[in-house]
Design a protein around this motif. Structure first.
Motif, PDB file in Angstrom:
ATOM      1  N   ARG A  81      35.150  34.350  62.312  1.00  0.00           N
ATOM      2  CA  ARG A  81      36.391  35.425  61.645  1.00  0.00           C
ATOM      3  C   ARG A  81      36.072  35.859  60.226  1.00  0.00           C
ATOM      4  NH1 ARG A  81      40.819  35.130  65.120  1.00  0.00           N
ATOM      5  NH2 ARG A  81      41.642  36.870  63.874  1.00  0.00           N
ATOM      6  N   THR A  82      36.552  37.000  60.098  1.00  0.00           N
ATOM      7  CA  THR A  82      36.116  37.731  58.785  1.00  0.00           C
ATOM      8  C   THR A  82      37.801  37.768  58.072  1.00  0.00           C
ATOM      9  OG1 THR A  82      36.396  39.866  59.516  1.00  0.00           O
ATOM     10  CG2 THR A  82      34.188  38.553  59.228  1.00  0.00           C
ATOM     11  N   ALA A  83      37.724  37.758  56.589  1.00  0.00           N
ATOM     12  CA  ALA A  83      38.859  38.605  55.969  1.00  0.00           C
ATOM     13  C   ALA A  83      38.170  39.314  54.870  1.00  0.00           C
ATOM     14  CB  ALA A  83      39.893  37.161  55.324  1.00  0.00           C
ATOM     15  N   LYS A  84      39.047  40.527  54.502  1.00  0.00           N
ATOM     16  CA  LYS A  84      38.620  41.022  53.310  1.00  0.00           C
ATOM     17  C   LYS A  84      39.278  40.895  52.011  1.00  0.00           C
ATOM     18  CE  LYS A  84      35.507  43.836  55.454  1.00  0.00           C
ATOM     19  NZ  LYS A  84      35.581  42.948  57.014  1.00  0.00           N
ATOM     20  N   ALA A  85      38.789  41.093  50.636  1.00  0.00           N
ATOM     21  CA  ALA A  85      39.454  41.179  49.477  1.00  0.00           C
ATOM     22  C   ALA A  85      38.864  42.218  48.588  1.00  0.00           C
ATOM     23  CB  ALA A  85      38.997  39.797  48.882  1.00  0.00           C
ATOM     24  N   TYR A  86      40.100  42.846  48.267  1.00  0.00           N
ATOM     25  CA  TYR A  86      39.811  44.046  47.096  1.00  0.00           C
ATOM     26  C   TYR A  86      40.315  43.672  45.867  1.00  0.00           C
ATOM     27  CZ  TYR A  86      39.875  48.560  44.819  1.00  0.00           C
ATOM     28  OH  TYR A  86      39.712  49.448  44.150  1.00  0.00           O
ATOM     29  N   ILE A  87      39.758  43.788  44.955  1.00  0.00           N
ATOM     30  CA  ILE A  87      40.020  43.590  43.404  1.00  0.00           C
ATOM     31  C   ILE A  87      39.633  44.904  42.736  1.00  0.00           C
ATOM     32  CG2 ILE A  87      39.308  42.122  41.458  1.00  0.00           C
ATOM     33  CD1 ILE A  87      38.240  39.953  43.633  1.00  0.00           C
ATOM     34  N   SER A  88      40.981  45.400  42.176  1.00  0.00           N
ATOM     35  CA  SER A  88      40.900  46.554  41.275  1.00  0.00           C
ATOM     36  C   SER A  88      40.071  46.310  40.030  1.00  0.00           C
ATOM     37  CB  SER A  88      42.102  47.042  41.111  1.00  0.00           C
ATOM     38  OG  SER A  88      42.869  46.020  40.131  1.00  0.00           O
ATOM     39  N   PRO A  89      39.393  47.262  39.443  1.00  0.00           N
ATOM     40  CA  PRO A  89      38.618  47.195  38.264  1.00  0.00           C
ATOM     41  C   PRO A  89      39.377  46.392  37.210  1.00  0.00           C
ATOM     42  CG  PRO A  89      38.489  49.362  39.182  1.00  0.00           C
ATOM     43  CD  PRO A  89      39.633  48.684  39.809  1.00  0.00           C
ATOM     44  N   GLU A  90      40.637  46.498  37.058  1.00  0.00           N
ATOM     45  CA  GLU A  90      41.519  45.905  35.863  1.00  0.00           C
ATOM     46  C   GLU A  90      42.364  44.844  36.305  1.00  0.00           C
ATOM     47  OE1 GLU A  90      40.632  46.836  32.822  1.00  0.00           O
ATOM     48  OE2 GLU A  90      39.335  48.213  33.659  1.00  0.00           O
ATOM     49  N   THR A  91      42.061  44.238  37.372  1.00  0.00           N
ATOM     50  CA  THR A  91      42.694  43.008  37.739  1.00  0.00           C
ATOM     51  C   THR A  91      42.801  41.859  36.945  1.00  0.00           C
ATOM     52  OG1 THR A  91      42.597  43.756  39.993  1.00  0.00           O
ATOM     53  CG2 THR A  91      43.154  41.460  39.664  1.00  0.00           C
ATOM     54  N   PRO A  92      43.800  41.523  36.403  1.00  0.00           N
ATOM     55  CA  PRO A  92      43.825  40.351  35.318  1.00  0.00           C
ATOM     56  C   PRO A  92      43.654  38.993  36.029  1.00  0.00           C
ATOM     57  CG  PRO A  92      46.060  40.897  35.819  1.00  0.00           C
ATOM     58  CD  PRO A  92      45.323  41.857  36.609  1.00  0.00           C
ATOM     59  N   ILE A  93      43.445  37.994  35.403  1.00  0.00           N
ATOM     60  CA  ILE A  93      43.460  36.423  35.841  1.00  0.00           C
ATOM     61  C   ILE A  93      44.607  36.192  36.328  1.00  0.00           C
ATOM     62  CG2 ILE A  93      43.128  34.118  34.968  1.00  0.00           C
ATOM     63  CD1 ILE A  93      40.649  34.851  33.325  1.00  0.00           C
ATOM     64  N   ARG A  94      44.556  35.703  37.696  1.00  0.00           N
ATOM     65  CA  ARG A  94      46.084  35.332  38.346  1.00  0.00           C
ATOM     66  C   ARG A  94      47.222  36.383  38.410  1.00  0.00           C
ATOM     67  NH1 ARG A  94      48.821  29.607  36.903  1.00  0.00           N
ATOM     68  NH2 ARG A  94      50.131  30.466  38.586  1.00  0.00           N
ATOM     69  N   SER A  95      46.375  37.359  39.049  1.00  0.00           N
ATOM     70  CA  SER A  95      47.284  38.688  39.319  1.00  0.00           C
ATOM     71  C   SER A  95      47.898  38.443  40.594  1.00  0.00           C
ATOM     72  CB  SER A  95      46.292  39.909  39.552  1.00  0.00           C
ATOM     73  OG  SER A  95      47.048  40.978  39.775  1.00  0.00           O
ATOM     74  N   TYR A  96      49.020  39.291  40.530  1.00  0.00           N
ATOM     75  CA  TYR A  96      49.936  39.482  41.953  1.00  0.00           C
ATOM     76  C   TYR A  96      48.822  39.946  42.943  1.00  0.00           C
ATOM     77  CZ  TYR A  96      54.592  39.029  39.810  1.00  0.00           C
ATOM     78  OH  TYR A  96      55.487  38.422  39.039  1.00  0.00           O
ATOM     79  N   TYR A  97      48.903  39.273  44.204  1.00  0.00           N
ATOM     80  CA  TYR A  97      48.183  39.931  45.513  1.00  0.00           C
ATOM     81  C   TYR A  97      49.020  40.074  46.701  1.00  0.00           C
ATOM     82  CZ  TYR A  97      43.445  38.744  43.768  1.00  0.00           C
ATOM     83  OH  TYR A  97      42.320  38.901  43.074  1.00  0.00           O
ATOM     84  N   THR A  98      48.911  41.256  47.492  1.00  0.00           N
ATOM     85  CA  THR A  98      49.395  41.366  48.690  1.00  0.00           C
ATOM     86  C   THR A  98      48.548  41.225  49.674  1.00  0.00           C
ATOM     87  OG1 THR A  98      50.577  43.206  47.918  1.00  0.00           O
ATOM     88  CG2 THR A  98      50.654  43.125  49.960  1.00  0.00           C
ATOM     89  N   VAL A  99      49.033  40.233  50.580  1.00  0.00           N
ATOM     90  CA  VAL A  99      48.393  39.717  52.027  1.00  0.00           C
ATOM     91  C   VAL A  99      48.588  40.745  52.957  1.00  0.00           C
ATOM     92  CG1 VAL A  99      47.756  37.870  53.221  1.00  0.00           C
ATOM     93  CG2 VAL A  99      48.156  37.315  50.892  1.00  0.00           C
ATOM     94  N   ILE A 100      47.909  41.295  53.570  1.00  0.00           N
ATOM     95  CA  ILE A 100      47.860  42.168  54.617  1.00  0.00           C
ATOM     96  C   ILE A 100      47.182  42.005  55.788  1.00  0.00           C
ATOM     97  CG2 ILE A 100      47.638  44.808  55.257  1.00  0.00           C
ATOM     98  CD1 ILE A 100      47.415  45.349  52.134  1.00  0.00           C
TER      99      ILE A 100
END
Length: 636
Positions: A81-100
């Motif tokens: 099985r697979t999952a994806k992650a998208y990290i924006s160019p300016e994402t800080p350490i310990r940022s908020y994430y939305t799990v979709i």
């Protein structure tokens, strides 16, 4: 209900009104970002990828090499099985994430682009973690349990990116029940959730989790909390969790009923043009998770569908979710839901400076109330987060911005620097950092240098308490949580790896710790355990010419939600001026809780330190310097 309880409930209603007013602006901002980016392209593999190198050119950012679109695979019962992650160019350490959880039949990269989720992440400088169906589509919640647990386990703890620690959830179609089932099993880790076109969960699954109780178990290195006889433990179905159901299926009735109970909502809903029918948390609600913020949670049900891959839909999902934040994802009795800081509305500045050759980030919040209350001479609170807590994490976790808005104090939150991995941080060069920040605040902001204060949590409390012993002339007073220090056998304390002699000079000092805190804070000052808590008290009592017996009451004064606070106070000899104070929070573990922040400020605000011989002259003002004629000089 005590006076403070009623005040909190009223404040909660005010917060709801503010959040409602802010939501349209959030929608407009997000909509402006939609549709900017092109195709994401194929996801890069995380399987077998080396961990990222340190990137010291990016203060409080994930290493540049980790930004972009990634894929992780999992073996689930012999099936890949697979999952994806998208990290924006300016994402800080310990940022908020939305799990979709994406719906069946879509290409994930195309869905993130067309729906605007990728653009939202870029604009908000946040991340996305995406659960995907198997080759035959999504199974039911029970069939997907092993996959979701495996994927979420990786997401919550890996060496490629780091997260805030609490999550937003957005589930679409047949993928929604699997995500909701995880929320039911792990409600302390979810800030808010939205499910579109979901069939919901079966009643037997919900019933199996509803009555599970949270006990006094803490992390392995912390002290177990022992509750008094007759204490009512919190159940899973008593964890408030803001929920929005869009076009629920005919089988979703059990899920809706569950979340209405959990959020302790009123029986009758209110109509909203976007959300549908909104059931708001009762104003008389006794839920633990809103004991500080007041009844801000809600369950919304929109009967009409929204197009999944439409930026307009994503805007509304984001607006609902990001109204909220919460902190403490393990120990239920310290977990709190509250309003998330809106940097643009509040005017929070994200700044950087070079400290000992390293680029460092810090936040400055000058509330509009500062000028009105203090007329160009605002007090300043320097805030040192706990280990691994960035400035942005602590902005929400401790809610200092909320105190600043009411009290007019300027808040400066220090960001740590990379520590044992390239995606985590810890304190370093604190003495040099503070000196530079102090000079900058005097030079560039309308502040009162006589009213500089220091606070912090855990390792940040360690920084504050070391300053109090080695450099008491830095601050008018200090107040911090969950870490105490005392001079070693050589009479020194160590800061940034350098040993400094203890000054043995008094400084007003307040410490709050939890019953279930670090092992070296176990117990109290009148038991048979001699640890760092006792050493801290001995040093500061001696510096003030006091003894343990000079306390106001040996039993302590009880206050707060369910009498959670037990407080001991020592006053300057022959006066009513408090100079040392200790509070034990009988219902929390180690992590900070925002209800303690106003207590810290209420101690700090009464002191000033004017320049003078021997480290300056301290004053105490009963009014917190709201009156010009009530300050008294402290001796020593």
């Amino acid at each position: 209900m005590t006076t403070i309880d009623r005040r909190q409930l009223l404040r909660g209603a005010a917060v709801s009104a503010v959040a409602a007013a802010v939501a349209p602006a959030a929608l407009a901002t997000s909509a402006a970002a939609a549709g900017r980016g092109g195709a994401l392209g194929p996801a890069g593999p995380l399987d077998g990828r080396p961990f990222p190198e340190y990137d010291y050119t990016r203060a409080n950012k994930l290493p540049r090499e980790m930004t972009g679109y990634w894929e992780k695979t999992f073996d689930v019962g012999g099936v890949t099985r697979t999952a994806k992650a998208y990290i924006s160019p300016e994402t800080p350490i310990r940022s908020y994430y939305t799990v979709i959880a994406v719906p069946d039949g879509v290409d994930t990269g195309d869905f993130l682009r067309r729906s605007g989720w990728r653009d939202v992440a870029d604009e908000r400088e946040e991340g996305l973690f995406v659960l995907e169906p198997g080759a035959g589509g999504w199974g039911d919640a029970a069939a997907e349990l092993a996959y979701v647990e495996a994927a979420m386990g990786f997401y919550e703890s890996n060496r490629y990116f780091s997260i805030f620690g609490e999550h937003y959830l957005a589930g679409y179609g047949a993928g929604a029940p699997a995500l909701e089932a995880w929320a039911v099993a792990h409600p302390l880790r979810v800030i808010g959730q939205v499910y579109l076109d979901s069939p919901g969960l079966p009643a037997d699954y919900l019933g199996a989790h509803a009555g599970i109780e949270f006990d006094g178990t803490t992390a392995p290195t912390y002290t177990t909390v022992v509750f008094p006889d007759g204490f009512d433990l919190i159940r899973h179905d008593e964890v408030v969790l803001p929920t929005w159901y869009v076009n629920p299926g005919a089988t979703a009735a059990a899920s809706l009923a569950y979340w209405k109970v959990a959020n302790d909502v009123a029986g009758h809903g209110e109509r909203d043009g976007t959300l549908g029918t909104v059931f708001r948390q009762r104003h008389t609600s006794g839920r633990w998770m809103t004991s500080h913020a007041g009844p801000i949670s809600q369950v919304a049900v929109r009967p009409r569908p929204l197009e999944h891959a439409e930026p307009h839909t994503t805007d509304r999902v984001v607006a609902f979710l990001t109204r909220y934040t919460r902190y403490e994802n393990f120990f239920a009795y310290g977990n709190q839901l509250y309003e998330r800081a809106d940097y643009k509305r509040l005017g929070v500045e994200v700044r950087t400076m070079t400290v000992e050759g390293q680029l460092r980030e810090y936040l400055v919040h000058v509330p509009r109330s500062a000028r009105r209350i203090w007329r160009g001479k605002a007090p300043v609170v320097f805030v040192w987060p706990g280990n691994s807590q960035t400035d942005k994490v602590f902005m929400d976790a401790a809610q200092w911005w909320d105190v600043a808005e009411r009290e007019g104090c300027v808040v400066v939150i220090v960001c740590e620097q990379y520590s044992n991995t390239s995606i985590s941080v810890s304190h370093r060069d604190s003495n040099a950092f503070f000196r530079q920040l102090r000079d900058l605040m005097i030079r560039e902001y309308p502040v009162d240098p006589a009213r500089f204060y220091s606070t912090g949590q855990s390792a940040g409390s360690g920084v504050t308490q070391n300053f109090a012993i080695a450099f008491p002339a830095y601050f008018a007073a200090v107040a911090s949580t969950s870490f105490t220090v005392a001079p070693d056998a050589a009479g020194t304390v160590t800061l940034d790896g350098v040993a400094y002699p203890a000054s043995h000079r008094p400084i007003p000092n307040y410490q709050i710790y939890g019953y279930g805190d670090l092992g070296f804070l176990e117990g109290g000052l009148w038991d048979d355990i001699d640890n760092r808590l006792d050493g801290w008290a001995r040093y500061h009592l001696a510096a003030n010419g006091l003894t343990l017996a000079d306390v106001d009451t040996v039993d302590g004064v009880l206050d707060g939600w369910h009498d959670r606070y037990q407080t001991w106070t020592w006053h300057a000899a022959g006066t009513t001026v408090p100079v040392l104070k200790l509070t034990k929070n009988n219902y929390r573990s180690h992590n900070t809780t925002p209800e303690e922040t106003p207590l810290l400020w209420d101690f700090l605000r009464h002191y000033s330190l004017e320049p003078g011989a021997g480290g300056g002259v301290r004053y105490y003002s009963p009014s917190g310097f709201r009156r010009v004629d009530d300050r008294v000089r402290l001796e020593g």
